[in-house]
Each structure stands twice: as structure tokens, then as C-alpha cells.
Design a protein around this motif. Structure first.
Motif, mmCIF file in Angstrom:
data_model
loop_
_atom_site.group_PDB
_atom_site.id
_atom_site.type_symbol
_atom_site.label_atom_id
_atom_site.label_comp_id
_atom_site.label_asym_id
_atom_site.label_seq_id
_atom_site.Cartn_x
_atom_site.Cartn_y
_atom_site.Cartn_z
ATOM 1 N N MET A 169 0.833 -1.206 0.000
ATOM 2 C CA MET A 169 0.000 0.000 0.000
ATOM 3 C C MET A 169 0.869 1.258 0.000
ATOM 4 S SD MET A 169 -3.231 -1.106 0.231
ATOM 5 C CE MET A 169 -4.243 0.077 1.081
ATOM 6 N N SER A 170 1.996 1.188 0.701
ATOM 7 C CA SER A 170 2.907 2.337 0.748
ATOM 8 C C SER A 170 4.126 2.160 -0.144
ATOM 9 C CB SER A 170 3.365 2.583 2.200
ATOM 10 O OG SER A 170 3.982 1.420 2.734
ATOM 11 N N ASP A 171 4.412 0.920 -0.564
ATOM 12 C CA ASP A 171 5.573 0.635 -1.418
ATOM 13 C C ASP A 171 5.131 -0.322 -2.529
ATOM 14 O OD1 ASP A 171 8.083 0.315 -2.495
ATOM 15 O OD2 ASP A 171 8.872 -0.919 -0.862
ATOM 16 N N PRO A 172 4.386 0.168 -3.526
ATOM 17 C CA PRO A 172 3.765 -0.726 -4.512
ATOM 18 C C PRO A 172 4.747 -1.613 -5.255
ATOM 19 C CG PRO A 172 2.907 1.508 -4.702
ATOM 20 C CD PRO A 172 4.074 1.582 -3.773
ATOM 21 N N PHE A 173 5.953 -1.129 -5.514
ATOM 22 C CA PHE A 173 6.911 -1.918 -6.266
ATOM 23 C C PHE A 173 7.926 -2.619 -5.360
ATOM 24 C CE2 PHE A 173 5.226 1.084 -9.311
ATOM 25 C CZ PHE A 173 5.029 0.307 -10.433
ATOM 26 N N VAL A 419 -10.503 -7.417 -4.702
ATOM 27 C CA VAL A 419 -10.785 -6.446 -5.767
ATOM 28 C C VAL A 419 -10.503 -5.031 -5.271
ATOM 29 C CG1 VAL A 419 -12.581 -5.497 -7.258
ATOM 30 C CG2 VAL A 419 -12.455 -7.963 -6.864
ATOM 31 N N LEU A 420 -10.856 -4.729 -4.026
ATOM 32 C CA LEU A 420 -10.572 -3.405 -3.461
ATOM 33 C C LEU A 420 -9.072 -3.145 -3.450
ATOM 34 C CD1 LEU A 420 -11.618 -0.849 -2.012
ATOM 35 C CD2 LEU A 420 -11.371 -2.105 0.140
ATOM 36 N N PHE A 421 -8.284 -4.152 -3.053
ATOM 37 C CA PHE A 421 -6.827 -3.996 -3.032
ATOM 38 C C PHE A 421 -6.274 -3.790 -4.438
ATOM 39 C CE2 PHE A 421 -2.656 -5.998 -3.504
ATOM 40 C CZ PHE A 421 -1.912 -5.261 -2.588
ATOM 41 N N LEU A 422 -6.740 -4.587 -5.410
ATOM 42 C CA LEU A 422 -6.227 -4.470 -6.769
ATOM 43 C C LEU A 422 -6.596 -3.127 -7.400
ATOM 44 C CD1 LEU A 422 -6.842 -8.088 -8.127
ATOM 45 C CD2 LEU A 422 -4.703 -7.069 -7.355
ATOM 46 N N GLU A 426 -3.944 -0.362 -8.932
ATOM 47 C CA GLU A 426 -4.041 0.302 -10.231
ATOM 48 C C GLU A 426 -3.696 1.778 -10.098
ATOM 49 O OE1 GLU A 426 -7.796 -0.320 -12.065
ATOM 50 O OE2 GLU A 426 -7.580 -2.500 -12.179
ATOM 51 N N ILE A 427 -4.158 2.394 -9.012
ATOM 52 C CA ILE A 427 -3.832 3.802 -8.761
ATOM 53 C C ILE A 427 -2.323 3.973 -8.604
ATOM 54 C CG2 ILE A 427 -4.120 5.716 -7.123
ATOM 55 C CD1 ILE A 427 -6.877 4.636 -6.480
ATOM 56 N N ALA A 428 -1.667 2.955 -7.986
ATOM 57 C CA ALA A 428 -0.236 3.035 -7.722
ATOM 58 C C ALA A 428 0.607 2.801 -8.975
ATOM 59 C CB ALA A 428 0.147 2.013 -6.650
ATOM 60 N N GLY A 429 -0.021 2.380 -10.072
ATOM 61 C CA GLY A 429 0.723 2.213 -11.316
ATOM 62 C C GLY A 429 0.968 0.783 -11.734
ATOM 63 N N GLY A 461 -15.850 3.219 -12.529
ATOM 64 C CA GLY A 461 -15.386 1.937 -12.002
ATOM 65 C C GLY A 461 -14.062 2.014 -11.301
ATOM 66 N N ASN A 462 -13.532 3.202 -11.098
ATOM 67 C CA ASN A 462 -12.287 3.374 -10.340
ATOM 68 C C ASN A 462 -12.614 3.644 -8.877
ATOM 69 O OD1 ASN A 462 -10.720 3.214 -12.764
ATOM 70 N ND2 ASN A 462 -11.293 5.343 -13.204
ATOM 71 N N LEU A 463 -11.591 3.588 -8.030
ATOM 72 C CA LEU A 463 -11.810 3.843 -6.613
ATOM 73 C C LEU A 463 -12.236 5.280 -6.383
ATOM 74 C CD1 LEU A 463 -9.114 2.108 -4.374
ATOM 75 C CD2 LEU A 463 -11.452 1.422 -4.838
ATOM 76 N N SER A 464 -13.273 5.450 -5.596
ATOM 77 C CA SER A 464 -13.702 6.775 -5.176
ATOM 78 C C SER A 464 -12.861 7.217 -3.984
ATOM 79 C CB SER A 464 -15.179 6.750 -4.794
ATOM 80 O OG SER A 464 -15.368 5.904 -3.648
ATOM 81 N N GLU A 465 -13.110 8.431 -3.501
ATOM 82 C CA GLU A 465 -12.394 8.903 -2.316
ATOM 83 C C GLU A 465 -12.686 8.005 -1.118
ATOM 84 O OE1 GLU A 465 -12.868 13.014 -1.420
ATOM 85 O OE2 GLU A 465 -12.806 13.624 -3.523
ATOM 86 N N ILE A 466 -13.946 7.606 -0.999
ATOM 87 C CA ILE A 466 -14.308 6.696 0.094
ATOM 88 C C ILE A 466 -13.601 5.361 -0.084
ATOM 89 C CG2 ILE A 466 -16.213 5.384 1.110
ATOM 90 C CD1 ILE A 466 -18.022 7.722 0.615
ATOM 91 N N GLY A 467 -13.525 4.865 -1.325
ATOM 92 C CA GLY A 467 -12.856 3.594 -1.579
ATOM 93 C C GLY A 467 -11.386 3.632 -1.220
ATOM 94 N N ILE A 468 -10.730 4.749 -1.494
ATOM 95 C CA ILE A 468 -9.315 4.889 -1.140
ATOM 96 C C ILE A 468 -9.140 4.833 0.374
ATOM 97 C CG2 ILE A 468 -7.340 6.455 -1.177
ATOM 98 C CD1 ILE A 468 -8.325 7.453 -3.900
ATOM 99 N N ILE A 469 -10.025 5.530 1.095
ATOM 100 C CA ILE A 469 -9.940 5.493 2.555
ATOM 101 C C ILE A 469 -10.224 4.082 3.076
ATOM 102 C CG2 ILE A 469 -10.905 6.417 4.692
ATOM 103 C CD1 ILE A 469 -11.584 8.977 3.181
#
Length: 741
Positions: A169-173, A419-422, A426-429, A461-469
Motif C-alpha cells: 500500500m505504501s511501497d507498490p513496487f 478487488v478493493l486492493f487491486l 491500479e492507482i499506484a501504477g 469503475g475506479n476507486l472513489s475517495e471513500i474507496g481509497i480510505i
């Protein structure tokens, strides 16, 4: 002379990079004085124990391929190692990877090794720290849920596969690591499968990264086809025990296993016994029966001690002192297999050949308990537990065809959290996760639909602000949403307690024989008239109060009230972690006001913000609850406060529940009363209108009729699932609006 005692007391934990990676073995391990060897990881002299353990390590079968592993690390990004247990792969290969990273001066990162079991991660870290002659928590450490034993000096970290995912979550790669070891890949856990899928993309982004996958042969073939052109290193397997198969088709494996264990004890042959049952319920039942039968055995046979193997207890219990004729009978399920390797005294294995698993059904959003045969690789592991001199009794016929490998958990579990994690990745690249076995399309659609209902997705279909939280909170999406809503309804303190108690193991202990009535009476003292969620708050608050009392200990208090002290301590730790998470993302935590009418109402609103899909109605007043989402009928669990008070107070008509399992009992667990008016205020309209037709839906539909709600014929409506600035529900003007920014 430099003694081991001096060595331990003089360890400073200081790491040095002066020494280069050297593959040559040490010819004179006990040559102290001028030829004193220094540990390349901390620059201090080796102790005598190091050389003793080194001699043992060189007898492991994995040691024969050390040069092959080291060459593969130099020349390849990904390496697959195939081998069974007791080959030393999980202890030796991570050490060689640490030497590989040291040779590069840690320019590309450290080493991490994943495990599917938290206790295995701890045990392996302790063993490897001992073998490397360093302090645990310094050069070698471990990270498991709610416990981090690492420091800035750590070069080799053991952790659970889920913890490594959370780290992404903090270090995607995963740029903190130069070598990533995925151990026990054959277990096919959801977290391991996600890691294996994402690492294909990460390897393309990081050419210097090395990945080592450890698995047993049946899964190795699948890994080889999933990763094209990677080297495979095979380890020599240990010799299996003598195998004795059942001749008949006796389906009563439970009592057959118990009879066989008693018969082994009567033979007076040396060695402990391991019995593998299908479920933890069978294990505890077998423990009671063997305890009772053991008292009836003659003294000349010696003492028989049944022991429950549970991953929560942390390692094997010590041998009973005193009588040499004492025999331990370990009772375990699949989850305890790894713990059995710690014992050298096991000489007999009884394998029932079956296991009970929870399989998720996306159509009804519920788990079903299924009895399945174990896999062929599990059977092979159990046959090697007792070594070549032991015996393995298989309670199934020799010609029975077992599945080659475990079914991937991602095909049998609720993948909404996945699915929430994936979506977050996607946001992380990171690109698409290349699964070895893709999730079922129906389960995937159900997961996306549920996230949409929870307002975790936007219109694209992308994460909303609530989804990110929500993705930041280490809870399942429904509970994460309820916790977020509680911050708006000024009941976060109480919801933190509910979330922690439901995330921890059950706090209710099974009473000893003859003490059931006393246990029920004790548990009733905590029961809350509003439901089980409120009862859990009562128990937690009473537990915290017992910690503050001076005249008795919390352990004694738990014992008196038939509560599990370890479960409550874990709930306390989870609550602390969740509190830290809310503080980190700057969400408000209100002062506790538990017991007030307003607070009770707000807790129910927060619960319904996340669990509006889990509503049921008592259709006949006798406890037969109709679940609105899939039209199944269920009853309240016997341990529920409503189950205990149903004859006195009656059952509520409408309830929200935390869990529903489609099994023999077909019960709802953790149930609380709600009003239908609050439900229609909290449930998103587009979820409500997608409910299947029923009498219960018609009742709710009448309440939504504008003529029956508002004198002027108007309706104030908004839903939490719309966007980040909308209300938590279909809310009349008399209710506060839930605005999650």
C-alpha cells in the motif's frame, strides 16, 4: 578463550558491509585466536553454537544445491525451487539470499520471505537468527499481524503473505527489497496468488529484483507454465514412512481414528501419535473422548496425553516430565500440519484423508461448509512426518484418487477485499494482476457490485475517495465502511470495539463438562437488549475494567466468566491498530457515550451503512428469519443473546447480522435488532430496488411511499453510495446527514 556467554553479552547489533559474499566453506571452524572468523552481517566473532549448527545445516538436502541456487540468483530474475518439507529450503535459501544482497552492498534492498502461517514466520525467524549467529529483531526479524520484530538493521525479514501485501500500500513496487521469497506457494492462499500475479509486472519494472518461489512438485509444473523460461531447482525428498491403507470403505473416519490411536497406545511401541481430522470441532471432540478413555487404561500401559495442535497457541507443547511411558497424541487439522515438523518424537501418523472447508457462494453472499478430500501433496507431507522408521495409517483405500493439489482459495472465497486492493494497486501504477487461476466471473461481478453499493467506486469503475480510505483500513470492506460512517455519527469509539471484537477469535470459551449452565449464566451478565454487537461492547468494557482493578488479574477474571483471555487481548491489540489507522488518515474519533439512547441509535446507523446487505425479518414470530438479499431462511445462533432470551423477551422482527453460514445449523451470527425505518434511511436506493420481490420488501416499499412519509407529499432522499459528499442514507430532514469528505 571467547565463550558463547561472552559472545551473547557482547553482541552490539552493528552491521558491517566490509565483508564480500564468499561461497567457500570454512575449513577450520574452531580455529580461534589469530584465525578468528567474523560474522559478515555484524562484524562480531562467531560463537561455538554457530559452528555446531553449521555442521547440522550441511546435512540438509538443500545444501547439495547451494551452488546452483547462488548461480541462479546471479543470472536470473526468478527462480523456482521444488521440494518437500524437511529439506531445509525455508531456512537455508533465505540466508543465501541475504548473502547475495550483502554482496551488492544492499543497493537493491534487503530480503523478505513470506509464510502463509504467522507462527511459521516467527519460528523460522528465530531458527535462522540462531543459525546466522545474530540477534532476533536486528539482522533477522519477523512481521506478523499486530507484531513487528524488526529494526533498521534487519537484512532478512520473515512475514506473512498478507502483511507483504499490506506493505505494498505504501511501497507498490516493493523497492525496499532486493530478493523476495514466496514460500509455501503450494498452499494457494489468496495473498500468495495475488503476490505471484503482481510480481510479474514488478519484475518488468525492476530488472535488479530477484524472486524465489518455493513449492512442492504438483504446483511446480503450474508455476513453470505461468512463468516462461525460468530455472527449476529440485530438492531431494526425504524418505516416507511405511504406509498402511484402510481395506474397507468405512465412512466413519472419526471413531476409526480414535480406535486406532488407542490401539497404538496398547501396543506399547515408542513414539508419539499425530491424528489429522477434518475440522477443529472434531479435534476438540476427540480431545474430550481421549481424555475420558485415557483414564480407563491400565497403569501398565503408561499415560496417554491428548494435545490439541492449534496455530494460535504457538508451537508444540513440551513433553510431559516424569514417566518415560507417557505418550502424546497430537490432534490436528490441515492448519496444524506445519507445527508437527517441530517434533522428532512422532512415530505414528493417522490420516483421515478429509478436510472441512468454507466455500463462498457469491449468489447468496454466504459461506458453506464442505467436506472434501485432502490433496495428494498433503497426503505425501503427512507420510513423511514420522520419518522412514515410522508408520502412516491412511483411513482411505489405496486406489482412492486424491486431487493433485489444493484448490486455490481465490476460487472459494469472497474476493471483494481482493478487488478493493487491486483497484488500489491500479492507482499506484501496477497493471493487471496475472493470476495463475483467474477468479470466477460471477464472484468478480458480485465483488464489483458490492463495492459499488458501498460507494467505493466512482462512475468510471475506479476507486472513489471513500474507496481509497476504505483500502487503508485493515478490515473487510463492509466493516471498513461501517467504521467510516461511525466517524460521522459520533460513535467511532464504540464501532472500533465492535470491529476489533469481530476481527479477533471468539471470546467465548467452551465450558468444561458439567459447567455449561454456569457458563451460560456468566455470559448472560453481559447481554445487551439491543443485540450481540452491543453485548460485545459490554464484554470488552468489562475486560478493560478488570485490567484496572487491583484485587484480581484479568486472566482470573476471564477464567471466572468463561472468556478467552488471549482472544480479548488480541481484540485489544486490533482496536489499538485501528485507532492508529484512523488517526493517521485524520478521521475523528468521538468520545465514548455507550449506553445513551442517541449513541445506540447512531451505532445502528453506522452498522447499517456497511451491512445493509445483511438484513433479515422474522416472518412467523418463531425465529425463522427471511434474508432479504437471497430469500433463504435462517435461525439465530444458539450463543446469540437473542437465542438465550427468546423465551423471555421474544425475538425482534428486523435484524442486521454479521455472518451467515449455510451449514447444518444454517445460523446467523452476531445479530442485533434494527427498525425498518432506519434501514430504508441507510440502504442505497439502487440496492433496495434490486432486492428480489418478497413480502418483506413490500413492507419496506410502503414505508418509502411519499404519502406515508411526509405530510406535504415530498421526500428528502440521498444515499451514502452516491458520492463522497452525499448523505449516508435516504434521510428525512429530522436526521443528521453523513458527509464523508
Amino acid at each position: 578463550c571467547f565463550t558463547e556467554t561472552d559472545y551473547v553479552s557482547n553482541r552490539s547489533g552493528k552491521k558491517t558491509n566490509e565483508t564480500k559474499w564468499c561461497r567457500s566453506s570454512r575449513e577450520d571452524p574452531f580455529g580461534f585466536g589469530d584465525d578468528l572468523e567474523l560474522n559478515q552481517f555484524d562484524g562480531l566473532p562467531f560463537s561455538s553454537r554457530y559452528y555446531k549448527l553449521l555442521k547440522e545445516r550441511k546435512t540438509l538436502s538443500v545444501w547439495k544445491v547451494r551452488g546452483e541456487v547462488e548461480d541462479a540468483l546471479v543470472n536470473n530474475q526468478l527462480v523456482i525451487v521444488s521440494g518437500t518439507a524437511k529439506t531445509g529450503r525455508s531456512t537455508q535459501i533465505p540466508q543465501w539470499c541475504a548473502e547475495f544482497c550483502l554482496s551488492a552492498q544492499y543497493q537493491h534492498g534487503m530480503v523478505v520471505c513470506t509464510q502463509t502461517n504467522r507462527q511459521c514466520a516467527v519460528d523460522l525467524a528465530l531458527r535462522v537468527a540462531d543459525e546466522m549467529d545474530v540477534n532476533i529483531g536486528h539482522e533477522v526479524g519477523y512481521t506478523i499481524p499486530l507484531e513487528n520484530c524488526c529494526s533498521s538493521d534487519t537484512v532478512l525479514r520473515y512475514c506473512t503473505d498478507h502483511m507483504l501485501l499490506r506493505e505494498m500500500m505504501s511501497d507498490p513496487f516493493l523497492e525496499h527489497y532486493g530478493v523476495i521469497i514466496i514460500d509455501q506457494a503450494h498452499e494457494r492462499t489468496v495473498s500468495t496468488d495475488i503476490l505471484l500475479g503482481l510480481l510479474k509486472d514488478i519484475l518488468l519494472q525492476r530488472p535488479k529484483l530477484r524472486v524465489v518461489v518455493l513449492a512442492v512438485p504438483p504446483v511446480t509444473d503450474k508455476l513453470m507454465s505461468h512463468y516462461d523460461g525460468v530455472p527449476l531447482i529440485s530438492l531431494e525428498a526425504s524418505s516416507p514412512a511405511e504406509v498402511v491403507h484402510s481395506n474397507g470403505g468405512d465412512k466413519d473416519y472419526f471413531f476409526s481414528a480414535l480406535r486406532l490411536a488407542l490401539e497404538i497406545h496398547r501396543t506399547k511401541e515408542d513414539g508419539d501419535v499425530v491424528v489429522f481430522f477434518a475440522s477443529s470441532d472434531e479435534v476438540h471432540c476427540a480431545h474430550s473422548i481421549l481424555q475420558r478413555e485415557g483414564t480407563r487404561l491400565g497403569a501398565e500401559l503408561g499415560q496417554m496425553v491428548p494435545v490439541v495442535l492449534c496455530p494460535r497457541q504457538g508451537g508444540l507443547p513440551p513433553e510431559q516430565p516424569g514417566s518415560k511411558r507417557s505418550r502424546r497424541v497430537f490432534l490436528s487439522t490441515k492448519q496444524g500440519e506445519d507445527m508437527c515438523w517441530d517434533s522428532e518424537s512422532v512415530n505414528f501418523v493417522i490420516d483421515t484423508g478429509v478436510q472441512k472447508k468454507m466455500v463462498y457462494n457469491p449468489r447468496i453472499r454466504a459461506n458453506s461448509e464442505v467436506l472434501q478430500p485432502i490433496s495428494q501433496y498433503q497426503a505425501d507431507i503427512r507420510r513423511r512426518l514420522s520419518g522412514p522408521t515410522g508408520k502412516c495409517f491412511c483411513l482411505y483405500q489405496k486406489d482412492v484418487q486424491l486431487p493433485a493439489e489444493n484448490s486455490p482459495q481465490i476460487l472459494e472465497s469472497n474476493i471483494t477485499p481482493t478487488v478493493l486492493f487491486l483497484k488500489r494497486m491500479e492507482i499506484a501504477g501496477l497493471g493487471q494482476c496475472d493470476f495463475m487461476d483467474r477468479p470466477d466471473p460471477e464472484g468478480l461481478m458480485q465483488a464489483l457490485e458490492e463495492l459499488d453499493y458501498l460507494a467505493a467506486l466512482d462512475d468510471d469503475g475506479n476507486l472513489s475517495e471513500i474507496g481509497i480510505i476504505m483500502s487503508e483500513i485493515p478490515l473487510d470492506p463492509q466493516m471498513a465502511k461501517a467504521l467510516l460512517a461511525s466517524c460521522e455519527f459520533d460513535c467511532a469509539s464504540e464501532m472500533l470495539t465492535i470491529a476489533a471484537m469481530l476481527s479477533a477469535p471468539s471470546c467465548f470459551l467452551e465450558p468444561p463438562a458439567g459447567m455449561t449452565h454456569e457458563a451460560v449464566q456468566c455470559h448472560r451478565k453481559f447481554q445487551h437488549p439491543e443485540g450481540d454487537h452491543f453485548t460485545l461492547i459490554n464484554i470488552y468494557n468489562a475486560f478493560k475494567q478488570s485490567q484496572r482493578e487491583q484485587y484480581f488479574t484479568a486472566e482470573k477474571w476471564c477464567q471466572d466468566y468463561f472468556l478467552d483471555h488471549s482472544a480479548l487481548k488480541k481484540a485489544e491489540a486490533i482496536r489499538s491498530e485501528l485507532t492508529d489507522t484512523l488517526n493517521r488518515i485524520e478521521l475523528p474519533i468521538s468520545e465514548p457515550f455507550f449506553g445513551t439512547k442517541t449513541n445506540t441509535h447512531n451505532i445502528k446507523r453506522a452498522l447499517l451503512a456497511g451491512f445493509f446487505m445483511q438484513i433479515a425479518r422474522d416472518v412467523d414470530g418463531s425465529g425463522n428469519y427471511f434474508i432479504l438479499t437471497h430469500k433463504h431462511v435462517a435461525t439465530v445462533h444458539p450463543l446469540s443473546s437473542y437465542g438465550a432470551q427468546s423465551h423471555k423477551l421474544g425475538l425482534p422482527e428486523w435484524v442486521v447480522f454479521h455472518e451467515y453460514t449455510l451449514s447444518e445449523n444454517n445460523c446467523m451470527k452476531t445479530v442485533s435488532e434494527i427498525s425498518p425505518q432506519v434501514y430504508i434511511q441507510m440502504a442505497p436506493l439502487y440496492f433496495f430496488y434490486n432486492l428480489p420481490p418478497s413480502e418483506s420488501k413490500d413492507i419496506l416499499q410502503d414505508m418509502l411511499d411519499p404519502d406515508s412519509k411526509c405530510e406535504d407529499g415530498t421526500q428528502e432522499a440521498a444515499t451514502i453510495c452516491g458520492d463522497a459528499n452525499s448523505s449516508c442514507a435516504v434521510v428525512p430532514q429530522t436526521y443528521d446527514r453523513c458527509v464523508i469528505q
